[in-house]
Design a protein around this motif. Structure first.
Motif, PDB file in Angstrom:
ATOM      1  N   UNK A  73      40.093  28.089  35.667  1.00 20.11           N
ATOM      2  CA  UNK A  73      39.183  29.219  35.503  1.00 20.11           C
ATOM      3  C   UNK A  73      39.798  30.501  36.056  1.00 20.11           C
ATOM      4  N   UNK A  74      39.484  31.607  35.386  1.00 22.50           N
ATOM      5  CA  UNK A  74      39.970  32.933  35.782  1.00 22.50           C
ATOM      6  C   UNK A  74      38.808  33.919  35.789  1.00 22.50           C
ATOM      7  N   UNK A  75      38.867  34.851  36.737  1.00 21.55           N
ATOM      8  CA  UNK A  75      37.977  36.010  36.704  1.00 21.55           C
ATOM      9  C   UNK A  75      38.579  37.006  35.712  1.00 21.55           C
ATOM     10  N   UNK A  76      37.872  37.323  34.640  1.00 19.18           N
ATOM     11  CA  UNK A  76      38.456  38.154  33.585  1.00 19.18           C
ATOM     12  C   UNK A  76      38.546  39.623  34.001  1.00 19.18           C
ATOM     13  N   UNK A  77      37.868  40.022  35.094  1.00 20.72           N
ATOM     14  CA  UNK A  77      37.952  41.414  35.548  1.00 20.72           C
ATOM     15  C   UNK A  77      39.249  41.669  36.298  1.00 20.72           C
ATOM     16  N   UNK A  78      39.743  40.638  36.993  1.00 24.88           N
ATOM     17  CA  UNK A  78      40.943  40.799  37.816  1.00 24.88           C
ATOM     18  C   UNK A  78      42.089  39.921  37.347  1.00 24.88           C
ATOM     19  N   UNK A  79      41.800  38.905  36.535  1.00 27.30           N
ATOM     20  CA  UNK A  79      42.796  37.934  36.115  1.00 27.30           C
ATOM     21  C   UNK A  79      43.033  36.845  37.150  1.00 27.30           C
TER      22      UNK A  79
END
Ligand code: FES
Length: 107
Positions: A73-79
């Motif tokens: 999983x990744x935070x799409x705002x920060x990568x």
């Protein structure tokens, strides 16, 4: 079309329903374009940093995309990678909205 400061028009805002993601290819770059629940647009590399999988085929919940292959999983705002097996963050691209046009700054 690339403008003077490196932004390229990649889509229309209406191409991506809220709370979803689409995959695009611009030149040699695979891009995942996210339209978040809060209305923000975000863009990341579309290829997982673990192995070969398209993030645009994963599951988006709030600001987190889950890879379809091994559930990284990744935070799409920060990568930022959020769990195993992810060891490298996902590159992110700056997004600019102008009217209904979505521009992304490519490297
Ligand atoms: S390819 Fe994405 S977590 Fe393995």
């Amino acid at each position: 079309m690339r403008d003077g400061d490196g932004f390229v028009r990649i889509a229309s805002t209406t191409d991506v329903p809220e709370n979803s993601v689409i995959g695009l290819r611009v030149g040699e770059q695979d891009i995942a374009l996210f339209h978040l629940e809060n209305g923000e647009f975000r863009a990341t590399d579309n290829i997982c940093t673990h192995e070969y999988a398209l993030m645009s085929e994963g599951w988006l919940e709030d600001c987190v995309i889950e890879c379809p292959l091994h559930a990284g999983r990744f935070d799409v705002r920060t990568g930022k990678g959020l769990c195993a097996p992810i060891e490298r963050d996902l590159p992110v691209f700056e997004v600019r909205i102008s009217g209904t046009d979505v521009f992304v700054k490519l490297p």
